[in-house]
Scaffold this active site. Structure first.
Site, mmCIF file in Angstrom:
data_model
loop_
_atom_site.group_PDB
_atom_site.id
_atom_site.type_symbol
_atom_site.label_atom_id
_atom_site.label_comp_id
_atom_site.label_asym_id
_atom_site.label_seq_id
_atom_site.Cartn_x
_atom_site.Cartn_y
_atom_site.Cartn_z
ATOM 1 C CG PHE A 100 -1.919 1.147 1.163
ATOM 2 C CD1 PHE A 100 -3.055 1.042 0.378
ATOM 3 C CD2 PHE A 100 -1.703 2.333 1.854
ATOM 4 C CE1 PHE A 100 -3.965 2.094 0.291
ATOM 5 C CE2 PHE A 100 -2.600 3.387 1.772
ATOM 6 C CZ PHE A 100 -3.741 3.264 0.993
ATOM 7 C CG ASP B 142 5.481 3.634 1.549
ATOM 8 O OD1 ASP B 142 5.574 4.287 2.612
ATOM 9 O OD2 ASP B 142 4.422 3.495 0.925
ATOM 10 C CE LYS C 50 -0.112 5.604 7.522
ATOM 11 N NZ LYS C 50 -1.513 5.720 7.886
HETATM 12 C C1 LIG Z 1 3.002 2.375 3.732
HETATM 13 C C2 LIG Z 1 2.067 3.489 3.420
HETATM 14 N N1 LIG Z 1 2.331 4.304 2.388
HETATM 15 C C3 LIG Z 1 1.521 5.322 2.071
HETATM 16 C C4 LIG Z 1 0.380 5.583 2.783
HETATM 17 C C5 LIG Z 1 -0.507 6.722 2.389
HETATM 18 O O1 LIG Z 1 -0.336 7.792 3.252
HETATM 19 P P1 LIG Z 1 -1.384 9.002 3.240
HETATM 20 O O2 LIG Z 1 -2.704 8.420 3.639
HETATM 21 O O3 LIG Z 1 -0.821 9.979 4.207
HETATM 22 O O4 LIG Z 1 -1.424 9.525 1.847
HETATM 23 C C6 LIG Z 1 0.047 4.757 3.868
HETATM 24 C C7 LIG Z 1 -1.197 4.984 4.627
HETATM 25 O O5 LIG Z 1 -1.732 4.119 5.278
HETATM 26 C C8 LIG Z 1 0.914 3.683 4.194
HETATM 27 O O6 LIG Z 1 0.650 2.868 5.222
#
Ligand SMILES: Cc1ncc(COP(=O)(O)O)c(C=O)c1O
Length: 404
Positions: free
Chosen positions: A140, A225, A254
């Site tokens: 994700f 990520d 986050k």
């Molecule tokens: C690993 C990862 N990348 C990206 C995101 C997306 O972040 P945002 O919701 O701040 O766009 C998330 C959100 O859960 C995530 O867990």
């Protein structure tokens, strides 16, 4: 000011786009790891706003930074730089592999920047042919159209028309499946150093080192990520630091803002030079309020005490959940790292994670799910041991009700 309408869950259905299904509980204030709703019911927060509230609610250092900056200057745009952004960037550079930082407002935007940068780098250094992006099934990376397509769940990217192209998905923890896809035409491999939304899946040592090795062999950039794993969540400032693998680009969000929206993309000078003036941008990226809070989060989290505390508190959770399981036999596995923990429901409770979450909420403890069959915990990194113990007592009551 009294309104002529009631501010309750019903109003959500009336005025909000229906893409979420929030709980009936509407929290109105929080302190540390305790939250109170409109009726003044109290909850222990094991969810942390989905791994965001790294220092709990209204941490004095963050409130102080926000108030102080709020009295100075809120916004400038990228026509001007600002002191909080420069300070936060300097501290991120000093404490990681990175030499350059790009600020934005969310995890998706940090990943979007990372992917666009990788494509630019490949185009300028190697030519048009090198454009393939490989990511992992169940991964994700956010909800923009590029990041959702790179993410490994078609359910999130289908139904919006033609997708960005040349994106492939390998299997996590399966080096052969990556080997089968990667070539000299691969521009970048994007990976979570522990899959969060996809089910709290840690990489094996052999796999994550093998991914780096394959990227080296094929001159592909490795993008970590760390939106969910970063800022101390797994017990080191960034997860890569514990894995013996250094990425070329890293995305953070986050926890970096502790609840104030901010995202950052970190990379080297050599790679960063391919995002030349005018190639990418964001009105709010590097906003002084966000960066002032981010700096306070980084200063507070990046200490031996807090990071060691994450590891100790992790043990408390795992032991507590195992003890609950010994009594009620609901989990097949407790997994994860640091304060990103998944309790995997066994075959008798498949698809019931949301029911456990609801039962826990009714007992006064907020949890998360990761997919349909995993209850996820992502509390504040500085949650007190007493709050963990009390929250687990409440969670046990919820489990007992589910078993009945
Ligand atoms: C690993 C990862 N990348 C990206 C995101 C997306 O972040 P945002 O919701 O701040 O766009 C998330 C959100 O859960 C995530 O867990």
């Amino acid at each position: 000011m009294s309104e002529h309408f009631s501010v309750d869950r019903e109003l959500f259905n009336e005025v909000m786009v229906p893409n979420y299904a929030p709980s009936a509980v509407i929290p109105v204030r929080g302190k540390g790891s305790r939250v109170w709703d409109q009726q003044d019911n109290e909850y222990i927060d094991f969810a942390g706003g989905i791994a965001v509230s790294a220092l709990g609610h209204c941490h004095p250092a963050l409130v102080g930074a926000l108030k102080e900056q709020g009295e100075k200057i809120w916004h400038l745009s990228n026509v001007l730089t600002n002191e909080p952004a420069l300070r936060l960037a300097k501290k991120l550079v000093d404490n990681t592999f990175a030499e350059k930082v790009y600020f934005c407002n969310s995890g998706a935007e940090a990943n979007e920047a990372a992917l666009k940068l990788a494509r630019r780098w490949a185009l300028e250094v190697h030519g048009e042919e090198k454009s393939q992006i490989i990511a992992f099934k169940q991964g994700f990376h956010g909800r923009t159209f590029f990041t959702v397509t790179v993410g490994g769940q078609a359910a999130y990217s289908d139904g919006f028309g033609p997708k960005p192209g040349n994106i492939d998905h390998a299997e996590y923890n399966n080096l052969d499946s990556l080997k089968a896809l990667i070539s000299d035409k691969t521009c970048a491999v994007m990976i979570e150093p522990l899959q969060g939304e996809g089910g709290i899946v840690a990489p094996t040592d052999e796999f994550i080192k093998g991914v780096r090795e394959l990227c080296n062999q094929h001159n592909a950039l490795l993008i970590f990520d760390e939106v969910q794993t970063g800022l101390g969540r797994l017990g080191s400032l960034y997860a890569y630091m514990d894995l013996g693998v250094t990425p070329d680009i890293l995305s953070s969000a986050k926890g970096l803002g502790g609840g104030f929206p901010i995202g950052a993309m970190l990379t080297t000078t050599d790679i960063a030079q391919h995002l030349k003036i005018g190639t990418h941008g964001s009105t709010y990226g590097g906003n002084p309020l966000a960066c002032a809070v981010g700096e306070a989060v980084l200063d507070t989290v990046n200490t031996p005490e807090v990071l060691a505390g994450v590891k100790a508190k992790s043990t408390l959770y795992v032991d507590g959940l195992n003890a609950i399981n010994a009594k009620y036999n609901v989990f097949s596995e407790i997994r994860g790292k640091g304060l990103l923990i998944g309790a995997v429901l066994n075959e008798n409770y498949q698809g019931k994670a949301k029911d456990f979450l609801n039962a826990a909420m009714a007992e006064g403890v907020m949890t998360l799910v990761a997919g349909a069959s995993i209850v996820r915990f992502a509390p504040s990194l500085v949650i007190s041991d007493d709050d963990i113990t009390e929250g687990l007592v409440r969670f046990e009551r919820a489990v007992a009700k589910m078993v009945k």
